[in-house]
Design a protein around this motif. Structure first.
Motif, PDB file in Angstrom:
ATOM      1  N   ASP A   1       7.129   5.925  -6.043  1.00 20.14           N
ATOM      2  CA  ASP A   1       7.559   4.553  -5.782  1.00 20.14           C
ATOM      3  C   ASP A   1       8.753   4.221  -6.673  1.00 20.14           C
ATOM      4  O   ASP A   1       8.600   3.990  -7.871  1.00 20.14           O
ATOM      5  N   PRO A   2       9.964   4.161  -6.108  1.00 22.53           N
ATOM      6  CA  PRO A   2      11.154   3.865  -6.922  1.00 22.53           C
ATOM      7  C   PRO A   2      11.377   2.375  -7.142  1.00 22.53           C
ATOM      8  O   PRO A   2      12.341   1.993  -7.798  1.00 22.53           O
ATOM      9  N   LYS A   3      10.500   1.529  -6.598  1.00 23.16           N
ATOM     10  CA  LYS A   3      10.703   0.079  -6.697  1.00 23.16           C
ATOM     11  C   LYS A   3       9.743  -0.573  -7.672  1.00 23.16           C
ATOM     12  O   LYS A   3       9.722  -1.791  -7.796  1.00 23.16           O
ATOM     13  N   ALA A   4       8.949   0.214  -8.362  1.00 25.93           N
ATOM     14  CA  ALA A   4       7.955  -0.349  -9.264  1.00 25.93           C
ATOM     15  C   ALA A   4       8.613  -0.925 -10.513  1.00 25.93           C
ATOM     16  O   ALA A   4       9.755  -0.592 -10.858  1.00 25.93           O
TER      17      ALA A   4
ATOM     18  N   ALA B   1       7.691   8.417 -17.280  1.00 20.84           N
ATOM     19  CA  ALA B   1       6.534   8.129 -16.432  1.00 20.84           C
ATOM     20  C   ALA B   1       6.904   8.311 -14.970  1.00 20.84           C
ATOM     21  O   ALA B   1       8.044   8.064 -14.566  1.00 20.84           O
ATOM     22  N   THR B   2       5.943   8.754 -14.184  1.00 23.22           N
ATOM     23  CA  THR B   2       6.074   8.771 -12.723  1.00 23.22           C
ATOM     24  C   THR B   2       4.947   7.922 -12.155  1.00 23.22           C
ATOM     25  O   THR B   2       3.815   7.980 -12.622  1.00 23.22           O
ATOM     26  N   TYR B   3       5.292   7.118 -11.157  1.00 21.70           N
ATOM     27  CA  TYR B   3       4.307   6.215 -10.547  1.00 21.70           C
ATOM     28  C   TYR B   3       4.343   6.393  -9.036  1.00 21.70           C
ATOM     29  O   TYR B   3       5.414   6.418  -8.423  1.00 21.70           O
ATOM     30  N   PHE B   4       3.161   6.503  -8.437  1.00 23.18           N
ATOM     31  CA  PHE B   4       3.042   6.767  -6.999  1.00 23.18           C
ATOM     32  C   PHE B   4       2.309   5.609  -6.316  1.00 23.18           C
ATOM     33  O   PHE B   4       1.432   4.962  -6.914  1.00 23.18           O
TER      34      PHE B   4
ATOM     35  N   LYS C   1       0.817  -1.219   0.000  1.00 32.40           N
ATOM     36  CA  LYS C   1       0.000   0.000   0.000  1.00 32.40           C
ATOM     37  C   LYS C   1       0.848   1.266   0.000  1.00 32.40           C
ATOM     38  O   LYS C   1       0.509   2.265  -0.640  1.00 32.40           O
ATOM     39  N   PHE C   2       1.949   1.248   0.743  1.00 29.43           N
ATOM     40  CA  PHE C   2       2.893   2.357   0.764  1.00 29.43           C
ATOM     41  C   PHE C   2       4.228   1.834   1.268  1.00 29.43           C
ATOM     42  O   PHE C   2       4.326   0.695   1.738  1.00 29.43           O
ATOM     43  N   ASP C   3       5.262   2.656   1.160  1.00 25.23           N
ATOM     44  CA  ASP C   3       6.627   2.230   1.450  1.00 25.23           C
ATOM     45  C   ASP C   3       6.860   2.181   2.955  1.00 25.23           C
ATOM     46  O   ASP C   3       6.714   3.192   3.646  1.00 25.23           O
TER      47      ASP C   3
ATOM     48  N   LEU D   1      13.248   2.242 -17.341  1.00 28.21           N
ATOM     49  CA  LEU D   1      14.328   2.263 -16.363  1.00 28.21           C
ATOM     50  C   LEU D   1      14.221   3.495 -15.480  1.00 28.21           C
ATOM     51  O   LEU D   1      13.865   4.583 -15.940  1.00 28.21           O
ATOM     52  N   LEU D   2      14.540   3.310 -14.199  1.00 29.13           N
ATOM     53  CA  LEU D   2      14.485   4.417 -13.243  1.00 29.13           C
ATOM     54  C   LEU D   2      15.667   5.351 -13.463  1.00 29.13           C
ATOM     55  O   LEU D   2      16.829   4.925 -13.443  1.00 29.13           O
ATOM     56  N   LYS D   3      15.379   6.627 -13.690  1.00 22.35           N
ATOM     57  CA  LYS D   3      16.403   7.654 -13.823  1.00 22.35           C
ATOM     58  C   LYS D   3      15.969   8.856 -12.995  1.00 22.35           C
ATOM     59  O   LYS D   3      14.995   9.532 -13.323  1.00 22.35           O
TER      60      LYS D   3
END
Length: 321
Positions: A268-271, A258-261, A140-142, A291-293
């Motif tokens: 969320d940096p682990k998606a 893209a940004t994902y929350f 649900k959240f970090d 890829l996360l940048k």
């Protein structure tokens, strides 16, 4: 926001000196009522923890008082419910309010089993000290920064617990080093509302232990802040946001960002994100990882042949696109 650069002297191309961006401001102004018939150090610890966010105000309420005004609060925290909470639960049911329940040694489980349908406890009428186990799979959240190894035990009532609605455990129970596979701190959801349940008292000891270890309450207060935000935020917002151009020309780099929350609208940096690109003429499709940048996810489309394409961004395992 409109960001504009002043042109340099003799600058030939000034068309890219202007950029518009959109920011969404999350209003966390919240009125919270802690409802309790008893006095306990947990009440003060919760109030202090929640009010570290200056946008949040906590009031202590006795369930025997007039409860007609409680529907004006954004969240109710029910501390060790017993029979005097009857009107509170009727209000929650009628208004569909979100709430946070904390049980312990003075909870009336016969009353609690009868007044709500989210969970049932077959109590053994025996108090016990339980230690927390962090659920690494909580989505649900970090919660990864909330370490539990050195936290003292909470007081709970032993019994067989059955949760009858959709739920995820933040923490599970351990007694004398043995995991019980029983919830200690859980998030519950129904079609009407969201609820958090902490099956144990003396959470004030956790806050003090965190301060002893870190010289700061921040680790504990951050967890409470995320729980409160999750329970009080019901406004629909987009968790997946895209940044792209409809036309890419020449040799410029073609990419999608893209940004994902998570469900509390924290990045969320682990998606795990991917892009499915389909040629609108040949119907051929490719799936490319994102890829996360820095603070967003990106994919490079410059390897695609010229043509017209449709695309879809998917968050794997979440069913969000």
């Amino acid at each position: 926001l409109n960001v504009q650069l002043t042109p340099l002297q003799n600058e030939k191309n000034i068309t890219n000196n202007n950029r518009q961006v959109v920011l969404e401001v999350i209003d966390e102004k919240t009125e919270i009522a802690i409802v309790s018939e008893i006095l306990h150090p947990d009440l003060g610890a919760l109030k202090k923890s929640i009010e570290t966010n200056e946008q949040r105000k906590v009031s202590l309420v006795n369930p025997s008082d007039d409860v007609s005004s409680l529907d004006s609060f954004d969240l109710l925290i029910l501390y060790q419910p017993e029979e005097s909470f009857t009107e509170i639960y009727e209000l929650i049911s009628n208004k569909g309010l979100n709430y946070f329940t904390i049980t312990g040694s003075q909870t009336d489980w016969s009353f609690l089993n009868a007044i709500q349908n989210s969970y049932q406890m077959n109590s053994f009428d025996q108090n016990e000290e339980v230690f927390p186990i962090l659920n690494g799979g909580f989505t649900k959240f970090d919660i990864k920064e909330f370490e539990v190894e050195d936290l003292p035990p909470l007081q709970t009532v032993l019994g067989e617990l059955l949760i009858t609605t959709s739920f995820e455990n933040i923490l599970e129970q351990k007694i004398k080093g043995i995991p019980l596979n029983e919830p200690l701190f859980a998030i519950l959801e129904t079609n009407e509302n969201r609820e958090a349940v902490l099956y144990g008292e003396d959470i004030w000891k956790w806050r003090m232990q965190v301060f002893k270890e870190d010289k700061s309450f921040k680790r504990f207060d951050d967890l409470m802040a995320k729980v409160i935000l999750y329970l009080t935020d019901s406004n629909p917002r987009t968790r997946l946001n895209l940044d792209y151009q409809t036309v890419y020309e020449g040799s410029g780099k073609a990419s999608i960002k893209a940004t994902y929350f998570d469900e509390t609208y924290i990045f969320d940096p682990k998606a795990s994100l991917k892009v499915r690109v389909t040629n609108s003429e040949t119907t051929d499709s490719n799936e490319l990882p994102m890829l996360l940048k820095n603070d967003n996810y990106q994919t490079d489309l410059s390897s695609l042949l010229p043509g017209n394409y449709n695309f879809e961004v998917l968050v794997e395992t979440k069913g969000i696109a």
